[in-house]
Write a protein that holds these residues in place. Structure first.
Motif, PDB file in Angstrom:
ATOM      1  N   LYS A  77      -4.434   0.228   4.075  1.00  0.00           N
ATOM      2  CA  LYS A  77      -3.300   0.432   4.976  1.00  0.00           C
ATOM      3  C   LYS A  77      -3.774   0.710   6.396  1.00  0.00           C
ATOM      4  O   LYS A  77      -3.283   0.118   7.359  1.00  0.00           O
TER       5      LYS A  77
ATOM      6  N   LYS B 109      -5.241   6.197  -4.442  1.00  0.00           N
ATOM      7  CA  LYS B 109      -4.881   6.453  -3.052  1.00  0.00           C
ATOM      8  C   LYS B 109      -5.987   6.099  -2.064  1.00  0.00           C
ATOM      9  O   LYS B 109      -5.701   5.588  -0.983  1.00  0.00           O
TER      10      LYS B 109
ATOM     11  N   ILE C  67       0.617   4.120  -2.744  1.00  0.00           N
ATOM     12  CA  ILE C  67       0.269   5.484  -2.332  1.00  0.00           C
ATOM     13  C   ILE C  67       1.352   6.454  -2.791  1.00  0.00           C
ATOM     14  O   ILE C  67       1.055   7.522  -3.328  1.00  0.00           O
TER      15      ILE C  67
ATOM     16  N   CYS D  94       0.831  -1.215   0.000  1.00  0.00           N
ATOM     17  CA  CYS D  94       0.000   0.000   0.000  1.00  0.00           C
ATOM     18  C   CYS D  94       0.857   1.253   0.000  1.00  0.00           C
ATOM     19  O   CYS D  94       0.563   2.205  -0.728  1.00  0.00           O
ATOM     20  N   ASP D  95       1.901   1.263   0.810  1.00  0.00           N
ATOM     21  CA  ASP D  95       2.804   2.420   0.843  1.00  0.00           C
ATOM     22  C   ASP D  95       3.409   2.682  -0.533  1.00  0.00           C
ATOM     23  O   ASP D  95       3.493   3.830  -0.977  1.00  0.00           O
TER      24      ASP D  95
ATOM     25  N   PHE E 274      -5.023   3.610   0.839  1.00  0.00           N
ATOM     26  CA  PHE E 274      -4.985   4.235   2.161  1.00  0.00           C
ATOM     27  C   PHE E 274      -5.953   3.520   3.099  1.00  0.00           C
ATOM     28  O   PHE E 274      -5.636   3.258   4.260  1.00  0.00           O
TER      29      PHE E 274
END
Length: 87
Positions: free
Chosen positions: A49, A42, A36, A32-33, A46
């Motif tokens: 996450k 996103k 993003i 996810c990071d 997000f």
């Protein structure tokens, strides 16, 4: 590290869903990071996450991420997160 195929959004989403389904939240957060930071979908990443961090009990920095998410996300996604958190 990971190589992201930015053109294959469906596969990337499915990988994050897979990691969360098998309770590999650390891998889901890592992926996810990366997504993003790449600026791709996103809201979806997000949300995943934040939910993964909640499952892991990783509270450090969570309030900042929730505030950032609340300012930038769609209203439906925000209400979904707060429902899961119990706020």
């Amino acid at each position: 590290m990971f190589n992201i195929d930015k053109s294959n959004l469906l596969t990337n989403k499915m990988l994050v869903e897979f990691y969360t389904d098998i309770k590999k939240y650390e891998k889901a957060i890592l992926f996810c990071d990366l997504m993003i930071n790449a600026g791709i979908e996103k809201n979806f990443f997000f949300t995943k996450k934040i939910l993964s961090k909640i499952h892991l009990g990783v509270w450090k920095g969570l309030s900042n991420e929730l505030a950032t998410f609340n300012n930038k996300a769609c209203p439906y996604c925000v209400s979904l997160i707060f429902m899961c958190v119990g706020l």
